[in-house]
Design a protein around this motif. Structure first.
Motif, PDB file in Angstrom:
ATOM      1  N   GLU A  25      21.217  21.915  10.167  1.00 35.83           N
ATOM      2  CA  GLU A  25      21.406  23.119   9.362  1.00 35.83           C
ATOM      3  C   GLU A  25      21.445  24.359  10.265  1.00 35.83           C
ATOM      4  O   GLU A  25      22.297  25.231  10.112  1.00 35.83           O
ATOM      5  CB  GLU A  25      20.291  23.261   8.331  1.00 35.83           C
ATOM      6  N   ARG A  26      20.523  24.406  11.230  1.00 35.71           N
ATOM      7  CA  ARG A  26      20.482  25.580  12.106  1.00 35.71           C
ATOM      8  C   ARG A  26      21.777  25.686  12.930  1.00 35.71           C
ATOM      9  O   ARG A  26      22.328  26.764  13.110  1.00 35.71           O
ATOM     10  CB  ARG A  26      19.251  25.503  13.014  1.00 35.71           C
ATOM     11  N   VAL A  28      24.729  24.726  12.109  1.00 35.33           N
ATOM     12  CA  VAL A  28      25.809  25.252  11.266  1.00 35.33           C
ATOM     13  C   VAL A  28      25.588  26.735  11.012  1.00 35.33           C
ATOM     14  O   VAL A  28      26.518  27.541  11.066  1.00 35.33           O
ATOM     15  CB  VAL A  28      25.907  24.463   9.942  1.00 35.33           C
ATOM     16  N   GLU A  29      24.334  27.125  10.767  1.00 31.38           N
ATOM     17  CA  GLU A  29      24.035  28.547  10.543  1.00 31.38           C
ATOM     18  C   GLU A  29      24.451  29.396  11.740  1.00 31.38           C
ATOM     19  O   GLU A  29      24.833  30.550  11.592  1.00 31.38           O
ATOM     20  CB  GLU A  29      22.539  28.738  10.277  1.00 31.38           C
ATOM     21  N   LEU A  59      26.500  31.532  23.036  1.00 31.98           N
ATOM     22  CA  LEU A  59      25.264  30.826  22.762  1.00 31.98           C
ATOM     23  C   LEU A  59      25.082  29.762  23.838  1.00 31.98           C
ATOM     24  O   LEU A  59      26.028  29.074  24.187  1.00 31.98           O
ATOM     25  CB  LEU A  59      25.354  30.166  21.383  1.00 31.98           C
ATOM     26  N   ALA A  60      23.857  29.674  24.379  1.00 33.18           N
ATOM     27  CA  ALA A  60      23.567  28.621  25.343  1.00 33.18           C
ATOM     28  C   ALA A  60      22.857  27.484  24.613  1.00 33.18           C
ATOM     29  O   ALA A  60      21.918  27.718  23.852  1.00 33.18           O
ATOM     30  CB  ALA A  60      22.686  29.163  26.465  1.00 33.18           C
ATOM     31  N   VAL A  61      23.333  26.272  24.819  1.00 34.68           N
ATOM     32  CA  VAL A  61      22.677  25.092  24.249  1.00 34.68           C
ATOM     33  C   VAL A  61      22.482  24.076  25.371  1.00 34.68           C
ATOM     34  O   VAL A  61      23.255  24.045  26.327  1.00 34.68           O
ATOM     35  CB  VAL A  61      23.487  24.445  23.101  1.00 34.68           C
TER      36      VAL A  61
ATOM     37  N   TYR B  82      18.025  34.585  12.010  1.00 34.43           N
ATOM     38  CA  TYR B  82      19.383  34.106  11.758  1.00 34.43           C
ATOM     39  C   TYR B  82      19.559  33.631  10.333  1.00 34.43           C
ATOM     40  O   TYR B  82      20.670  33.485   9.858  1.00 34.43           O
ATOM     41  CB  TYR B  82      19.730  32.953  12.711  1.00 34.43           C
ATOM     42  N   SER B  83      18.447  33.327   9.649  1.00 39.76           N
ATOM     43  CA  SER B  83      18.592  32.700   8.340  1.00 39.76           C
ATOM     44  C   SER B  83      17.286  32.774   7.566  1.00 39.76           C
ATOM     45  O   SER B  83      16.212  32.953   8.147  1.00 39.76           O
ATOM     46  CB  SER B  83      18.990  31.235   8.534  1.00 39.76           C
ATOM     47  N   SER B  85      16.280  30.167   5.988  1.00 39.81           N
ATOM     48  CA  SER B  85      15.670  28.847   6.196  1.00 39.81           C
ATOM     49  C   SER B  85      15.016  28.905   7.568  1.00 39.81           C
ATOM     50  O   SER B  85      15.669  28.689   8.568  1.00 39.81           O
ATOM     51  CB  SER B  85      16.718  27.735   6.224  1.00 39.81           C
ATOM     52  N   PRO B  86      13.731  29.202   7.620  1.00 40.00           N
ATOM     53  CA  PRO B  86      13.147  29.582   8.912  1.00 40.00           C
ATOM     54  C   PRO B  86      13.059  28.435   9.920  1.00 40.00           C
ATOM     55  O   PRO B  86      12.773  27.300   9.548  1.00 40.00           O
ATOM     56  CB  PRO B  86      11.751  30.075   8.526  1.00 40.00           C
ATOM     57  N   HIS B  87      13.305  28.747  11.170  1.00 29.74           N
ATOM     58  CA  HIS B  87      13.134  27.788  12.265  1.00 29.74           C
ATOM     59  C   HIS B  87      12.075  28.230  13.248  1.00 29.74           C
ATOM     60  O   HIS B  87      11.697  27.490  14.131  1.00 29.74           O
ATOM     61  CB  HIS B  87      14.457  27.577  13.010  1.00 29.74           C
ATOM     62  N   GLU B  91      10.944  33.902  11.944  1.00 32.48           N
ATOM     63  CA  GLU B  91      11.818  33.776  10.788  1.00 32.48           C
ATOM     64  C   GLU B  91      11.030  33.470   9.523  1.00 32.48           C
ATOM     65  O   GLU B  91      11.399  33.904   8.433  1.00 32.48           O
ATOM     66  CB  GLU B  91      12.883  32.701  11.047  1.00 32.48           C
ATOM     67  N   SER B 233      20.800  22.817   1.403  1.00 30.45           N
ATOM     68  CA  SER B 233      20.104  23.402   2.555  1.00 30.45           C
ATOM     69  C   SER B 233      18.835  22.625   2.837  1.00 30.45           C
ATOM     70  O   SER B 233      17.995  22.464   1.955  1.00 30.45           O
ATOM     71  CB  SER B 233      19.769  24.870   2.268  1.00 30.45           C
ATOM     72  N   GLU B 234      18.696  22.143   4.050  1.00 25.37           N
ATOM     73  CA  GLU B 234      17.501  21.376   4.405  1.00 25.37           C
ATOM     74  C   GLU B 234      16.242  22.220   4.217  1.00 25.37           C
ATOM     75  O   GLU B 234      15.262  21.782   3.623  1.00 25.37           O
ATOM     76  CB  GLU B 234      17.602  20.917   5.864  1.00 25.37           C
ATOM     77  N   GLY B 235      16.272  23.437   4.702  1.00 31.34           N
ATOM     78  CA  GLY B 235      15.091  24.294   4.641  1.00 31.34           C
ATOM     79  C   GLY B 235      14.688  24.585   3.200  1.00 31.34           C
ATOM     80  O   GLY B 235      13.525  24.412   2.815  1.00 31.34           O
ATOM     81  N   ALA B 267      22.301  18.591   4.374  1.00 36.32           N
ATOM     82  CA  ALA B 267      21.530  19.539   5.186  1.00 36.32           C
ATOM     83  C   ALA B 267      22.332  20.801   5.476  1.00 36.32           C
ATOM     84  O   ALA B 267      21.764  21.869   5.688  1.00 36.32           O
ATOM     85  CB  ALA B 267      21.092  18.891   6.494  1.00 36.32           C
ATOM     86  N   THR B 268      23.643  20.684   5.482  1.00 36.18           N
ATOM     87  CA  THR B 268      24.455  21.806   5.976  1.00 36.18           C
ATOM     88  C   THR B 268      25.458  22.330   4.947  1.00 36.18           C
ATOM     89  O   THR B 268      26.162  23.303   5.223  1.00 36.18           O
ATOM     90  CB  THR B 268      25.245  21.384   7.232  1.00 36.18           C
ATOM     91  N   ALA B 271      25.205  26.114   4.139  1.00 34.77           N
ATOM     92  CA  ALA B 271      25.592  26.969   5.260  1.00 34.77           C
ATOM     93  C   ALA B 271      27.106  26.956   5.430  1.00 34.77           C
ATOM     94  O   ALA B 271      27.728  28.001   5.678  1.00 34.77           O
ATOM     95  CB  ALA B 271      24.898  26.501   6.542  1.00 34.77           C
ATOM     96  N   LEU B 514      18.525  27.170  21.632  1.00 32.65           N
ATOM     97  CA  LEU B 514      19.677  27.787  20.999  1.00 32.65           C
ATOM     98  C   LEU B 514      19.563  29.260  21.352  1.00 32.65           C
ATOM     99  O   LEU B 514      19.023  30.057  20.608  1.00 32.65           O
ATOM    100  CB  LEU B 514      19.647  27.562  19.485  1.00 32.65           C
TER     101      LEU B 514
END
Lengths: 95, 750
Positions: A25-26, A28-29, A59-61, B82-83, B85-87, B91, B233-235, B267-268, B271, B514
């Motif tokens: 999900e992240r 894709v976000e 973005l660095a991955v 960024y969203s 749905s916190p990571h 967030e 959405s997974e979150g 999950a996506t 988004a 990320l």
């Protein structure tokens, strides 16, 4: 093939995403939606992480995350503009 | 679609809920990281800011007051996100604040800060925020930077599509800030973004679940309307499932899992759908060139290049290092001189006796021990802020991620570790830039192993006393080799400890990297100075009280008991010396001869040495001797080690007292020669043999002897667990290290 194998300077179109659902999900976000075209700008001096141009930003991955992004190699640099969904945001060809 | 109702009673209607009487209307600045939110916040609130912590986490809550014609307004600068749905912890804080889960109701107004040069990802979060129904205005920020890249954004069209006022701004120059202020004062609008197009599979699953979950959402229709977003959405789904009774949660999971069979990634899906909306908006408002070789990219090619990038990184950190050690010197000397004057002033005003000693040696010395670090900390934070603001810090993390990864640390850990060479405290505070809690803990744990500037006087003294001669390989001074080895030992022990920690207490893979590499910007002096001032004050207010109290406690240990039986009658000695010099015993010092003056100093030093040996600190030193003997330390070193727990550099001045060398510095010849000539009465061998020196150095490299650091770690981690683990591990490692050095060395005949 995954984004990890995409050479520096190459453009690729994102296909399926694998890995943990929350991480998918992240990703894709952050712009790695299926169909989005991205461009590999460079690798860090020690080979990892990799810097990617996606939706007009950088973005660095790590290789570990790049491996979760299945890609179809898109046309070679130069013909890729507009392949993404965002107009003119896919991959500025001459960056 | 409004989803602010996930929380208890959150039901911000699309209108304008008047704030309850007495409470200020609250506006929250929200947006992605690195979009210039903070500089807009500074512009809107000026210096009327308050920084607190969100309860239970180390995320800072910045709020300020903004005056408007309609009365004052509270403005909150939310962490970049960024969203919803916190990571990350940041967030989660943003989500809680927006949804009103943080103990206060949702904000009355959102200020969406959008980076005009990177609109598509920015709009993703903005659309999520608009879906909450909270009235909003948008600040289209960095329009100048976007224009420089040939990107133009039609603010009018954007405003029409989103249904909220859109104000072009530039936080750097302050352009548009007045217009933004007016828009904020006017209260914004609830927004009417384009309706999302959910996948038919998701809509079907939502329809199937709408009836069983009707109660949860207050009606079947409402459930059917809100469920597609949550299912995709997974979150959001995990949040919902956690709030449902087990049978309903299972039912929902089964329905959602069936989506995979139909080729939908649950999950996506949300988004992806939201990005389709984003693309529709972007297509209408953004004009961007297809090809551009911006100066940013040219700069990136140099700064992240294998050779030039690495060299520039090394050069920059050498500069930081140089600034911390060399340039801060005059400032630190200035602080010392200032406190010297203060001490003299107190000494002149207060009659000789216990009170004067307490004020001068306890209190003034304690405050000096705090303020003396301020120059280094301020300099360090200037570098950190400039690197962070300019976008360079992210590049440094990119370059170093792999290297730091070998120790289980993230690339961002590099800066806190470099800071640690000045002082562990700002390094530990700088670890806040690391968002993953495990990465951050591992970094905090590693920082105190870096040889801080308080260890340097100890290194200098030991090396000066024992290794001032000799060469290694014929050209390297032995002292230099030993110094460098000590720095390397600290680095190695720190990285090994971090690696060990990541395999035990903080087990688990590295959190995914990320890392956004934001566009380069000129740092703004105003923001940098504000932030440096704030961080420095944080150090003074956090570490300060601990340092002052500990200095006073150690003064008590060293100065009491007052009445002790001394071996010799020093007053009689003084009278004798005066008589021998032909001076009246009660003559003032001005009347003394040169020789008498030297003799009097010698007697004072001897008395000081005996008193300190008989003080509580001396007794502790003697009690500790059996424990320290296997490391090669006698009770004098023991006193020094006890004292060094206030601050390591106190070791030198304590040894000076114990060795009756007066008020000596680390390179004072009198102290060094006394240390060299001190002989163990039992064995007849010198106490300070080179082997003892190495053992002592190893102890100081590894041991956790800094109460201020422990106090700051407690504040940063919110408990005693980590500071105690740190104290036990480091001091244990130091003991074992020194034991090995001394025992193996002795066995080999050194």
């Amino acid at each position: 093939m995954t984004l990890r194998a995409t050479p520096v300077g190459g453009t690729a179109r994102i296909g399926r995403l694998t890995g943990d659902p929350a991480l998918r999900e992240r990703l894709v976000e952050l712009g790695f939606a299926p169909g989005q075209s991205v461009r590999v700008l460079r690798r860090a001096p020690l080979g990892d992480p990799v810097e990617v141009l996606v939706r007009g930003y950088r973005l660095a991955v790590r290789a570990a995350e790049a491996d979760l992004l299945e890609v179809e190699a898109a046309a070679p640099a130069g013909a890729a503009a507009g392949a993404g969904r965002g107009p003119a945001f896919g991959a500025p060809t001459d960056v | 679609m409004k989803d602010c109702g996930h929380g208890e009673g959150g039901s911000t209607a699309a209108g304008e809920p008047p704030p309850p009487g007495g409470r200020l209307r609250r506006a929250a600045l929200a947006g992605n990281p690195n979009v210039g939110k903070s500089s807009l916040f500074n512009r809107l609130t000026g210096l009327h800011q308050k920084v607190t912590n969100y309860p239970g986490v180390t995320v800072e809550r910045k709020s300020g007051r903004m005056e408007t014609p309609a009365g004052p307004l509270e403005v909150v600068d939310l962490p970049g996100s960024y969203s919803l749905s916190p990571h990350t912890v940041d967030e989660a804080v943003v989500r809680d604040e927006i949804r009103g889960l943080a103990g206060s109701p949702p904000p009355d107004l959102l200020v969406l800060v959008l980076d005009a040069s990177n609109l598509s990802r920015n709009l993703f979060f903005a659309l999520q925020l608009l879906d909450t129904g909270i009235p909003a205005v948008a600040a289209l920020n960095c329009v100048d930077a976007a224009a420089a890249e040939g990107i133009s954004v039609d603010a009018g069209a954007l405003s029409r599509l989103l249904g909220i006022p859109v104000v072009p701004t530039c936080g750097r120059t302050g352009e548009g800030v007045e217009a933004l202020r007016a828009a904020v004062a006017a209260g914004g609008a609830p927004g009417s973004p384009p309706a999302p197009a959910w996948l038919p599979e998701v809509e079907a699953a939502a329809a199937a679940l709408a009836a069983p979950l009707a109660e949860r959402f207050g009606g079947v229709e409402e459930a059917r309307r809100r469920l597609p977003e949550i299912l995709g959405s997974e979150g959001l789904f995990q949040e919902l499932a956690a709030s449902l009774p087990e049978d309903l949660a299972d039912r929902a999971r089964r329905e959602r899992n069936s989506l995979a069979a139909r080729g939908v990634d649950a999950a996506t899906a949300t988004a992806e759908a939201r990005y389709r909306m984003v693309d529709a908006v972007v297509a209408e408002v953004v004009r961007a060139p297809l090809a551009s070789l911006s100066w940013r990219e040219r700069l990136d090619r140099v700064l992240t290049h294998r050779v030039s990038g690495t060299l520039i990184l090394l050069g920059l950190f050498t500069l930081v290092f140089q600034a911390l050690f060399a340039w801060s010197g005059p400032l630190m000397d200035g602080v010392g001189a200032l406190f010297g004057l203060l001490g003299d002033g107190v000494a002149a005003a207060v009659p000789e006796g216990l009170l004067r000693e307490f004020l001068v040696d306890g209190l003034v010395a304690g405050f000096e021990g705090v303020v003396v670090f301020v120059p280094q900390i301020a300099i360090l934070f200037v570098f950190i802020e400039v690197m962070d603001d300019s976008g360079y810090l992210a590049r440094a993390a990119f370059l170093l991620d792999r290297l730091m990864g070998k120790a289980g640390l993230p690339g961002r850990a590099f800066l806190p570790l470099v800071s640690g060479f000045a002082c562990a405290i700002p390094g530990i505070m700088a670890a806040r830039t690391i968002k993953d809690p495990r990465d951050r803990m591992a970094t905090i744990f590693t920082v105190p192993f870096m040889s801080c500037s308080a260890r340097l006087p100890v290194y200098t003294m030991v090396v000066g006393a024992l290794f001032s001669e000799g060469r290694v390989f014929g050209f390297l001074a032995t002292g230099t080799v030993i110094m460098i080895s000590m720095y390397l030992l600290g680095i190695a022990a720190g990285l090994l400890s971090a690696g060990l920690l990541r395999r035990t207490v903080l087990r688990g893979g590295r959190s995914p990297l990320l890392l956004e590499l934001p566009g380069y910007r000129w740092p703004q002096p105003r923001s940098v100075l504000l932030e440096v001032g704030r961080r420095t004050w944080q150090f003074v207010s956090r570490a300060g009280p601990v340092i002052v109290v500990l200095t006073v406690v150690l003064w008590v240990l060293a100065a009491f008991p007052r009445e002790v039986d001394l071996d010799r009658d020093y007053d009689a000695l003084r009278a004798e010396a005066a008589a021998a010099a032909g001076v009246a015993p009660d003559a003032p010092p001005e009347a003394w001869t040169e020789g008498l003056r030297a003799e009097m100093v010698r007697i004072d030093d001897m008395e000081g040495a005996e008193r300190s040996a008989r003080s509580w600190a001396g007794r502790i030193g003697r009690t500790m001797e059996p424990v320290l003997a296997p490391l090669g330390f006698d009770w004098k070193i023991g006193i020094g080690i006890v004292a060094s727990f206030a601050a390591r550099e106190v070791f030198v001045s304590t040894l000076a007292v114990v060795y009756a060398a007066g008020d000596a510095g680390e390179e004072d010849e009198a102290l060094l020669s006394r240390i060299r000539s001190d002989v163990d009465p039992g064995t007849g061998r010198p106490v300070f043999r080179p082997l003892v020196g190495i053992s002592l150095l190893v102890f100081f490299v590894l041991a956790m002897q800094c109460m201020s650091t422990l106090a700051v770690v407690r504040r940063e981690t919110g408990g005693w667990k980590w500071p105690l683990l740190m104290l036990g591990w480091m001091t244990g490692l130091a003991y074992v290290g020194s034991l090995l050095v001394y025992q193996v060395g002795s066995a080999l005949g050194f």
